[in-house]
Scaffold this active site. Structure first.
Site, mmCIF file in Angstrom:
data_model
loop_
_atom_site.group_PDB
_atom_site.id
_atom_site.type_symbol
_atom_site.label_atom_id
_atom_site.label_comp_id
_atom_site.label_asym_id
_atom_site.label_seq_id
_atom_site.Cartn_x
_atom_site.Cartn_y
_atom_site.Cartn_z
ATOM 1 N N HIS A 238 0.849 -1.190 0.000
ATOM 2 C CA HIS A 238 0.000 0.000 0.000
ATOM 3 C C HIS A 238 0.891 1.248 0.000
ATOM 4 C CE1 HIS A 238 -2.599 3.090 1.879
ATOM 5 N NE2 HIS A 238 -3.584 2.440 1.301
ATOM 6 N N PRO A 239 0.393 2.394 -0.472
ATOM 7 C CA PRO A 239 1.229 3.596 -0.519
ATOM 8 C C PRO A 239 1.809 4.044 0.810
ATOM 9 C CG PRO A 239 -0.670 3.878 -1.936
ATOM 10 C CD PRO A 239 -0.872 2.581 -1.224
ATOM 11 N N ARG A 240 1.215 3.648 1.937
ATOM 12 C CA ARG A 240 1.791 4.039 3.221
ATOM 13 C C ARG A 240 2.952 3.145 3.642
ATOM 14 N NH1 ARG A 240 -3.655 5.240 4.964
ATOM 15 N NH2 ARG A 240 -3.791 3.259 6.069
ATOM 16 N N LYS A 241 3.234 2.114 2.877
ATOM 17 C CA LYS A 241 4.312 1.196 3.238
ATOM 18 C C LYS A 241 5.628 1.649 2.609
ATOM 19 C CE LYS A 241 1.224 -1.261 5.321
ATOM 20 N NZ LYS A 241 0.054 -0.401 5.219
ATOM 21 N N LEU A 242 6.754 1.110 3.130
ATOM 22 C CA LEU A 242 8.060 1.518 2.613
ATOM 23 C C LEU A 242 8.208 1.149 1.145
ATOM 24 C CD1 LEU A 242 8.634 1.792 5.698
ATOM 25 C CD2 LEU A 242 10.994 1.194 5.148
#
Length: 381
Positions: A183-187
């Site tokens: 997901h975009p919030r992941k590294l």
């Protein structure tokens, strides 16, 4: 409001020209759906986390669903999960028809422990899902040993944990089954997407079938064959395939992982030094047995902090800082109203008194100082 306009965001994905070029090359290659880039991404990811096999899917939620499916979890079974997690952890259990049983967590890590799981497990417990919350590694060695003694399967929800370590080894190494998020919030992000890793080759083969409608031959295998391949559908499966466009972006991102983790740990260390001067705040830290990637940087407000969590979020917002509430508790959400559970005091304390501060790869010292200055001002009220 954008970062350029002065507001400090919670996270700015590290995406650029190289990812755009890789995605464009995937489109021009003719392989838009699952194809050779997905296979390359799977091999590179498995090598990075020390797993025998990696199977790319559409999200960490579907990864958890498939992991439970290959374990045979279904109606009549119970699966112990933390309530302190994104709601998908518990939802994946319900997708199989099984019942999620909520365990409490340790306050210093936000993760389940052998002790908190042991309090709620029953004769009907088929599996345990341990979450590496916000990138803080769970005590997997203790949990794996306990689950072996109980005869219970352990699935690791490593959605946030790429680049974290436990016992000096990458999170995911040695896991029975681990689920990951892009997901975009992941590294490492592919926009949306996920991965299942395992050392079991037969499970990996079945995971690949299940993500593709239960089909015994992928599109890449059919196209590579010199003779027509008549596929069969061996069991009820799902449409959980990753695209080659996503995998192309993921390969570029994976190559930047070491630099991203190093930068986030540098920023987290600076936060720790600055926040040590703010009374009533307890910042997230590494556990004794491992190191986190600081995918999220949260602080816990003590009972003597003069402002409520929501009041502090509002004050940060007025100062142009986009903080977020801390980790949710699934049992407090309407979707789980009436779902039975035992006491979860630590879960409720962390969920109600924590917030996530901005931490992103391009964050400057000045931006961090601005966040900390607001926290200091509120602590003096």
């Amino acid at each position: 409001m954008s970062e350029a306009a002065g507001r400090i965001p919670v996270m700015v994905p590290w995406l650029g020209q190289e990812e755009a070029q890789a995605a464009a090359e995937a489109v021009l290659s003719g392989w838009v759906a699952q194809g050779p880039r997905v296979e390359r991404f799977e091999r590179a990811f498995a090598e990075r986390v020390g797993a025998g096999h990696a199977v790319a899917v559409t999200s960490c939620t579907t990864a958890l669903h498939l992991a439970l499916s290959v374990l045979g979890v279904g109606p009549g079974d119970e699966v112990v999960v933390p309530s302190l997690s994104f709601i998908a952890t518990a939802n994946a259990v319900r997708y199989t028809g099984a019942v999620p049983v909520f365990a409490d967590v340790a306050e210093d890590t936000g993760n389940v422990t052998p002790e908190t799981v042991d309090r709620v497990r029953t004769a009907g417990t088929r599996a345990v899902i341990a979450v590496h919350q916000g990138g803080v590694p769970a005590d997997v060695h203790g949990l794996r040993a306990a689950c072996r003694d109980w005869g219970t399967a352990l699935v690791e929800d490593a959605a946030c944990a790429i680049g974290s370590t436990a016992g000096g080894k990458p999170v995911g190494q040695g896991a029975l089954l681990a689920a990951w998020s892009f997901h975009p919030r992941k590294l490492v992000t592919t926009g949306e997407g996920g991965m299942v890793t395992t050392d079991d080759g037969e499970w990996a083969a079945r995971l690949r079938r299940l993500r593709d409608h239960g089909m015994n031959a992928s599109a890449a295998q059919r196209h590579a064959s010199a003779v027509p391949v008549l596929e069969s559908y061996l069991e009820l499966g799902f449409n959980y395939r990753m695209t080659d466009i996503q995998a192309a972006v993921g390969l570029v991102q994976l190559g930047r992982l070491e630099a991203m983790v190093a930068r986030r740990r540098e920023l987290a260390a600076r936060y720790g030094r600055l926040l040590a001067e703010v009374p009533g705040l307890t910042p997230v830290r590494d556990p004794e047995y491992g190191q986190g990637n600081f995918q999220s940087y949260w602080v816990l407000l003590g009972p003597d902090f003069p402002v409520s969590r929501d009041g502090l979020l509002a004050a940060l917002g007025e100062a142009g800082v986009s903080a977020r509430r801390g980790i949710m508790a699934a049992h407090l959400e309407p979707a789980y109203a009436g779902h039975p559970h035992g006491p979860l005091p630590v879960t409720e304390r962390i969920s109600g008194r924590s917030l996530i501060l901005p931490l992103f790869h391009t964050m400057t010292a000045g931006q961090q100082d601005r966040v900390v200055a607001t926290l200091r001002e509120q602590a003096r009220r």
